[in-house]
Design an enzyme around this catalytic site. Structure first.
Site, PDB file in Angstrom:
ATOM      1  N   TYR A 169       1.147  -0.968  -0.343  1.00 21.91           N
ATOM      2  CA  TYR A 169      -0.606  -0.545  -0.150  1.00 21.91           C
ATOM      3  C   TYR A 169       0.929   1.030  -0.184  1.00 21.91           C
ATOM      4  O   TYR A 169       1.400   1.612   0.788  1.00 21.91           O
ATOM      5  CB  TYR A 169      -0.954  -0.269   1.370  1.00 21.91           C
ATOM      6  N   GLU A 220     -22.457   1.271  19.050  1.00 20.25           N
ATOM      7  CA  GLU A 220     -23.263   1.545  17.341  1.00 20.25           C
ATOM      8  C   GLU A 220     -24.000   2.716  16.670  1.00 20.25           C
ATOM      9  O   GLU A 220     -24.228   2.999  16.001  1.00 20.25           O
ATOM     10  CB  GLU A 220     -24.817   0.515  17.120  1.00 20.25           C
TER      11      GLU A 220
END
Ligand SMILES: [Zn+2]
Ligand SMILES: [Zn+2]
Length: 433
Positions: free
Chosen positions: A336, A412
């Site tokens: 990368y 969440e």
């Protein structure tokens, strides 16, 4: 914890951002986020329970593609194996913005105690493994599906085009396979139309939910695989002068490599790391073997430094080996590039983040040594990658299980913030002239 490093550069970075235009869609985005968030939570739990390894995200990709088609988008599937690209053309002409989510899970056996914990098993590089969304990509897919639904409902107001990039194999393709963002780019996912900017986000354990971390310029490291084969000459362990000992040469090379970052490069400019993670050689205590193999990883935040490190590794390994009459064959495989947040784009979009999260909830992201596949997209258009704190309030992010841990757990509450972040970044970018 994401430290609030209000350094000089960052203050300039805040104060220069006066030319920012807020999209007239901002209020509508916030309202519609409330409508999609229940679905986003449901999708996220479903993906979490059914994680798939890189290049194998067929179930996830089908759910994504069906969703985008139902929203009336132009959809391309099977990009870089399982990638999905959706195109939403707005009712008004304008720029093109790319939004990216990664879809793959990891070979990790989940230990989080939630009702939707993964029990999935799969074969990874010939080994039976548990599979888990241990990097939180389940959240990224669900967030971007939510953004897609939200924008599809506001299509007529949208001044430009949104390209939704659901990419496979962010964590790397299985051995012997190509994959990820580089392959998507190769297969034209970033063309026709080419995005004028690209945004991505990552849920991150080292911040509490509600926080956004962002950094201008180099943000996440480049990553290369280093492999060195040291060849000597086999002999009896009691008669080393009868051969050439590659174990001792390898030991010297390991130490030699550690002097590159610490003694040869200017550490005040940019950090870099060379880690040797495995050494293999020999079969018996009293035989000096012919050959030793060494593997490691190289991390940098600057392409010139990366090239210089490659050169010095080769020189160090080959010279040490030569001094003992051995040889060292150095192979470096780039994985990368450095993930770079375009400074101008980051400066322009910072007010959007501050509006979305609250000014005191946006702070400068410290450098991140792990690498990101997003970097391949950000090489082709100005890119910006942000970090959303995912550790629940009251838990110290410094001690929370990190991404990739079998205990990595996401609050969440990050989901509606994620939807609003990507949607507002896209809308504000398209609105700016
Ligand atoms: Zn990861
Ligand atoms: Zn990740």
């Amino acid at each position: 914890m994401i430290k609030k490093l209000i350094c000089g550069a960052f203050l300039v970075f805040f104060s220069l951002a006066g030319t920012h235009a807020q999209s007239p869609m901002a209020a509508e985005i916030d309202r519609r986020t409330q409508l999609v968030v229940e679905n986003v939570v449901r999708w996220r739990r479903d993906f979490h329970e059914h994680p798939e390894l890189g290049n194998r995200e067929t179930r996830t990709a089908k759910i994504v593609a069906d969703h985008l088609r139902k929203l009336g988008m132009e959809v391309r599937t099977d990009v870089a194996h399982t990638g999905v690209v959706g195109l939403l053309r707005g009712g008004k002409p304008g720029k093109v913005v790319g939004l990216r989510a990664d879809m793959d899970g990891l070979p990790v056996t989940e230990q989080v105690n939630v009702p939707f914990a993964s029990k999935v098993k799969a074969t990874y590089n010939g080994q039976e493994v548990g599979v888990m969304h241990a990097c939180g990509h389940d959240n990224h897919v669900a967030i971007l599906m939510g953004v897609a639904e939200l924008f599809a409902g506001m299509k007529d107001q949208l001044p430009g085009t949104v390209k939704f990039l659901f990419q496979p194999a962010e964590e790397g393709a299985p051995i012997g396979e190509e994959g990820g963002a580089a392959l998507m780019v190769k297969e034209g996912a970033f063309d026709n139309p080419k995005p004028d900017a690209v945004f991505g986000l990552h849920v991150w354990a080292s911040g509490n939910v509600g926080h956004i971390g962002v950094r201008s310029g180099a943000t996440m490291a480049s990553s290369d695989v280093l492999r060195i084969t040291v060849r000597g000459k086999q002999t009896h362990g009691a008669v080393p002068w009868g051969g050439i000992d590659p174990v001792v040469v390898t030991s010297q090379i390991v130490l030699g490599l550690q002097t590159i970052a610490s003694r040869q490069l200017d550490v005040t400019k940019t950090p870099s790391i060379i880690t040797v993670g495995s050494i293999h050689g020999g079969v018996r205590y009293n035989i000096i073997p012919d050959e030793v193999q060494l593997e490691g990883t190289i991390r940098t935040f600057n392409a010139d430094v990366q090239r210089e490190i490659h050169r010095r590794i080769k020189l160090t390994a080959e010279s040490i080996a030569a001094s003992a009459g051995a040889t060292a064959n150095v192979v470096i495989t780039p994985l990368y590039p450095v993930t770079i947040n375009d400074p101008k784009l980051t400066e322009t979009m910072l007010p959007t983040l501050r509006r979305v999260a609250g000014a005191d909830m946006v702070s400068e992201q410290p450098l991140v040594m792990p690498a990101e596949d997003f970097s391949f997209f950000a090489q082709r258009a100005p890119g910006m990658f942000v970090f959303l704190g995912a550790t629940r309030k009251g838990v110290d992010p410094a001690t929370a299980p990190a991404n990739h841990s079998p205990l990595f757990d996401v609050d969440e509450g990050v989901l509606p913030l994620g939807v609003r972040t990507l949607a507002n970044l896209a809308a504000d970018f398209l609105t700016q002239r």
